[in-house]
Design a protein around this motif. Structure first.
Motif, PDB file in Angstrom:
ATOM      1  N   PHE A   1       0.821  -1.208   0.000  1.00 12.82           N
ATOM      2  CA  PHE A   1       0.000   0.000   0.000  1.00 12.82           C
ATOM      3  C   PHE A   1       0.857   1.261   0.000  1.00 12.82           C
ATOM      4  O   PHE A   1       0.463   2.293  -0.552  1.00 12.82           O
ATOM      5  CB  PHE A   1      -0.935  -0.011   1.207  1.00 12.82           C
ATOM      6  CG  PHE A   1      -1.875   1.154   1.277  1.00 12.82           C
ATOM      7  CD1 PHE A   1      -2.756   1.420   0.233  1.00 12.82           C
ATOM      8  CD2 PHE A   1      -1.877   1.993   2.380  1.00 12.82           C
ATOM      9  CE1 PHE A   1      -3.625   2.502   0.296  1.00 12.82           C
ATOM     10  CE2 PHE A   1      -2.740   3.076   2.450  1.00 12.82           C
ATOM     11  CZ  PHE A   1      -3.621   3.329   1.394  1.00 12.82           C
ATOM     12  N   LEU A   2       2.049   1.193   0.582  1.00 15.07           N
ATOM     13  CA  LEU A   2       2.929   2.362   0.671  1.00 15.07           C
ATOM     14  C   LEU A   2       3.285   2.890  -0.712  1.00 15.07           C
ATOM     15  O   LEU A   2       3.304   4.106  -0.935  1.00 15.07           O
ATOM     16  CB  LEU A   2       4.201   1.991   1.449  1.00 15.07           C
ATOM     17  CG  LEU A   2       5.240   3.099   1.642  1.00 15.07           C
ATOM     18  CD1 LEU A   2       4.641   4.291   2.378  1.00 15.07           C
ATOM     19  CD2 LEU A   2       6.449   2.562   2.400  1.00 15.07           C
ATOM     20  N   ASP A   3       3.573   1.992  -1.661  1.00 15.55           N
ATOM     21  CA  ASP A   3       3.900   2.438  -3.022  1.00 15.55           C
ATOM     22  C   ASP A   3       2.737   3.209  -3.638  1.00 15.55           C
ATOM     23  O   ASP A   3       2.931   4.251  -4.266  1.00 15.55           O
ATOM     24  CB  ASP A   3       4.246   1.237  -3.902  1.00 15.55           C
ATOM     25  CG  ASP A   3       5.572   0.590  -3.525  1.00 15.55           C
ATOM     26  OD1 ASP A   3       6.399   1.276  -2.904  1.00 15.55           O
ATOM     27  OD2 ASP A   3       5.762  -0.600  -3.848  1.00 15.55           O
ATOM     28  N   GLU A   4       1.508   2.694  -3.453  1.00 18.04           N
ATOM     29  CA  GLU A   4       0.339   3.369  -4.018  1.00 18.04           C
ATOM     30  C   GLU A   4       0.073   4.699  -3.322  1.00 18.04           C
ATOM     31  O   GLU A   4      -0.293   5.689  -3.964  1.00 18.04           O
ATOM     32  CB  GLU A   4      -0.891   2.456  -3.893  1.00 18.04           C
ATOM     33  CG  GLU A   4      -0.791   1.166  -4.685  1.00 18.04           C
ATOM     34  CD  GLU A   4      -0.674   1.410  -6.180  1.00 18.04           C
ATOM     35  OE1 GLU A   4      -1.246   2.406  -6.675  1.00 18.04           O
ATOM     36  OE2 GLU A   4      -0.003   0.620  -6.861  1.00 18.04           O
ATOM     37  N   ALA A   5       0.249   4.728  -2.008  1.00 18.93           N
ATOM     38  CA  ALA A   5       0.012   5.957  -1.262  1.00 18.93           C
ATOM     39  C   ALA A   5       0.990   7.051  -1.694  1.00 18.93           C
ATOM     40  O   ALA A   5       0.605   8.212  -1.887  1.00 18.93           O
ATOM     41  CB  ALA A   5       0.136   5.690   0.234  1.00 18.93           C
ATOM     42  N   ARG A   6       2.271   6.683  -1.839  1.00 19.90           N
ATOM     43  CA  ARG A   6       3.265   7.669  -2.286  1.00 19.90           C
ATOM     44  C   ARG A   6       2.914   8.203  -3.668  1.00 19.90           C
ATOM     45  O   ARG A   6       3.015   9.408  -3.943  1.00 19.90           O
ATOM     46  CB  ARG A   6       4.645   7.032  -2.310  1.00 19.90           C
ATOM     47  CG  ARG A   6       5.311   6.890  -0.938  1.00 19.90           C
ATOM     48  CD  ARG A   6       6.570   6.080  -1.066  1.00 19.90           C
ATOM     49  NE  ARG A   6       7.372   6.096   0.150  1.00 19.90           N
ATOM     50  CZ  ARG A   6       8.313   5.193   0.423  1.00 19.90           C
ATOM     51  NH1 ARG A   6       8.567   4.218  -0.439  1.00 19.90           N
ATOM     52  NH2 ARG A   6       9.002   5.276   1.538  1.00 19.90           N
ATOM     53  N   ALA A   7       2.529   7.298  -4.576  1.00 20.63           N
ATOM     54  CA  ALA A   7       2.196   7.717  -5.938  1.00 20.63           C
ATOM     55  C   ALA A   7       0.993   8.658  -5.943  1.00 20.63           C
ATOM     56  O   ALA A   7       0.969   9.658  -6.668  1.00 20.63           O
ATOM     57  CB  ALA A   7       1.921   6.485  -6.811  1.00 20.63           C
ATOM     58  N   THR A   8      -0.015   8.350  -5.127  1.00 25.24           N
ATOM     59  CA  THR A   8      -1.204   9.204  -5.058  1.00 25.24           C
ATOM     60  C   THR A   8      -0.859  10.582  -4.515  1.00 25.24           C
ATOM     61  O   THR A   8      -1.301  11.611  -5.040  1.00 25.24           O
ATOM     62  CB  THR A   8      -2.279   8.543  -4.173  1.00 25.24           C
ATOM     63  OG1 THR A   8      -2.633   7.273  -4.730  1.00 25.24           O
ATOM     64  CG2 THR A   8      -3.520   9.414  -4.080  1.00 25.24           C
ATOM     65  N   LEU A   9      -0.047  10.638  -3.476  1.00 30.10           N
ATOM     66  CA  LEU A   9       0.352  11.924  -2.903  1.00 30.10           C
ATOM     67  C   LEU A   9       1.193  12.732  -3.900  1.00 30.10           C
ATOM     68  O   LEU A   9       1.077  13.955  -3.973  1.00 30.10           O
ATOM     69  CB  LEU A   9       1.132  11.703  -1.601  1.00 30.10           C
ATOM     70  CG  LEU A   9       0.302  11.185  -0.421  1.00 30.10           C
ATOM     71  CD1 LEU A   9       1.215  10.862   0.756  1.00 30.10           C
ATOM     72  CD2 LEU A   9      -0.757  12.201  -0.016  1.00 30.10           C
ATOM     73  N   ALA A  10       2.038  12.025  -4.657  1.00 25.43           N
ATOM     74  CA  ALA A  10       2.847  12.721  -5.661  1.00 25.43           C
ATOM     75  C   ALA A  10       1.962  13.341  -6.736  1.00 25.43           C
ATOM     76  O   ALA A  10       2.187  14.475  -7.174  1.00 25.43           O
ATOM     77  CB  ALA A  10       3.858  11.760  -6.287  1.00 25.43           C
ATOM     78  N   ARG A  11       0.921  12.599  -7.157  1.00 26.80           N
ATOM     79  CA  ARG A  11       0.008  13.140  -8.161  1.00 26.80           C
ATOM     80  C   ARG A  11      -0.782  14.317  -7.603  1.00 26.80           C
ATOM     81  O   ARG A  11      -1.032  15.313  -8.283  1.00 26.80           O
ATOM     82  CB  ARG A  11      -0.949  12.048  -8.646  1.00 26.80           C
ATOM     83  CG  ARG A  11      -0.296  10.964  -9.488  1.00 26.80           C
ATOM     84  CD  ARG A  11       0.321  11.535 -10.754  1.00 26.80           C
ATOM     85  NE  ARG A  11      -0.669  12.199 -11.583  1.00 26.80           N
ATOM     86  CZ  ARG A  11      -1.399  11.595 -12.528  1.00 26.80           C
ATOM     87  NH1 ARG A  11      -1.220  10.301 -12.746  1.00 26.80           N
ATOM     88  NH2 ARG A  11      -2.259  12.269 -13.240  1.00 26.80           N
ATOM     89  N   ALA A  12      -1.208  14.215  -6.338  1.00 29.74           N
ATOM     90  CA  ALA A  12      -1.941  15.316  -5.716  1.00 29.74           C
ATOM     91  C   ALA A  12      -1.063  16.562  -5.605  1.00 29.74           C
ATOM     92  O   ALA A  12      -1.516  17.684  -5.854  1.00 29.74           O
ATOM     93  CB  ALA A  12      -2.434  14.896  -4.335  1.00 29.74           C
TER      94      ALA A  12
END
Length: 296
Positions: A64-75
């Motif tokens: 989940f950490l990889d997805e969370a980082r990617a989402t925050l980067a896009r935001a």
């Protein structure tokens, strides 16, 4: 799921410590704990293992950490787009650079950029070549500056400067009496090196191979995580190292280190940016400044 929950989860997962994450986020430990618990209960998945008084991210949490980082980067990227509509009157620039560049080449450029764009919030993180490339690819940095070559299809890699490596020893070392170093000298030496993944180590290993040394048979007696640690270790013993002349020059001039052997070929400094991510005006302005900088 909210962005705040993702930020809290990433902070806890990276530090594996509730109180430290709370301090970084300016929250109370109870608020951080409640956010993690709500996320786990909402989706019926434990993201951390509670081991005594410790908290450890588990296998599900790491995925989940990889997805969370990617989402925050896009935001963060979406936010930058809106901010940049107002021009360079305000904004942010996230940089990552390898140690030699961050400590010796980049600071004057940062001062110049700050003088021209005082409202841009510049953040600089330091790593080795591999970690800087990873940060740019994953959207954690707008631009990267590294000493080692990077082969990554997601990144644009451009040469923006140069420095030169030097083999250095303590004053009085037997090599100071040699005009040139043979392959046998290099092979027999006791080397102090930076960690694998650093541009300094990659450049040194490439040079040693070109000089006929066998890397597998090389005597690496110490592996250290910074240029300063390597330099201090060489100054205090009879071992040898390869360092950027930017790092070594003041100590050579002061007689605390000696440069030995022939001049080595220059190596490039590289600017990294993502091939597809949005390029902010602050990022473009800093790129222009870096490209106009004189070689080291």
């Amino acid at each position: 799921m909210t962005l705040d929950q993702l930020r809290i989860f990433v902070a806890v997962a990276e530090r594996q410590h509730l109180t430290q994450a709370a301090d970084i986020l300016a929250l109370t430990p109870s608020a951080v704990s409640a956010s993690i618990r709500a996320l786990e209960e909402r989706y019926g998945t434990l993201l951390f293992d509670r081991v005594g008084r410790r908290i450890e991210v588990n296998a599900a949490g790491r995925i989940f950490l990889d997805e969370a980082r990617a989402t925050l980067a896009r935001a963060a990227g979406a936010e930058r787009v809106l901010v940049e509509l107002a021009g360079l009157a305000r904004g942010a620039l996230a940089l990552q650079a390898s140690q030699t560049i961050a400590s010796y080449w980049l600071p004057p450029l940062l001062v110049r950029f700050r003088a021209t764009h005082p409202q841009i919030d510049v953040r600089l993180d330091v790593g080795n070549t591999q970690s800087v490339a990873d940060a740019v690819r994953e959207g954690q940095a707008d631009l990267g500056l590294v000493e080692g070559g990077v082969d990554d299809a997601a990144l644009v890699v451009d040469s923006v400067g140069q420095d030169r490596m030097a083999i250095v020893v303590a004053p009085g070392h037997p090599w100071t009496r040699k005009r040139r170093l043979a392959a046998a000298d290099l092979q027999a030496a006791r080397w102090i090196m930076r960690e694998p993944g650093s541009g300094t180590r990659s450049a040194l290993e490439e040079m040693l191979v070109e000089q006929g040394a066998d890397l597998d048979a090389l005597q690496v007696v110490l592996t250290l995580p910074s240029n300063e640690a390597v330099r201090a270790a060489v100054m205090s013993g009879s071992d040898v190292a390869g360092l950027s002349e930017l790092v070594a020059a003041p100590y050579i001039a002061a007689g605390l280190l000696a440069k030995v052997g022939a001049d080595l070929p220059p190596r490039d400094f590289f600017l990294l940016r993502h091939r597809e991510r949005y390029r902010s005006r602050a990022s473009q302005a800093f790129e222009q400044l870096v490209r106009s900088a004189p070689a080291a």
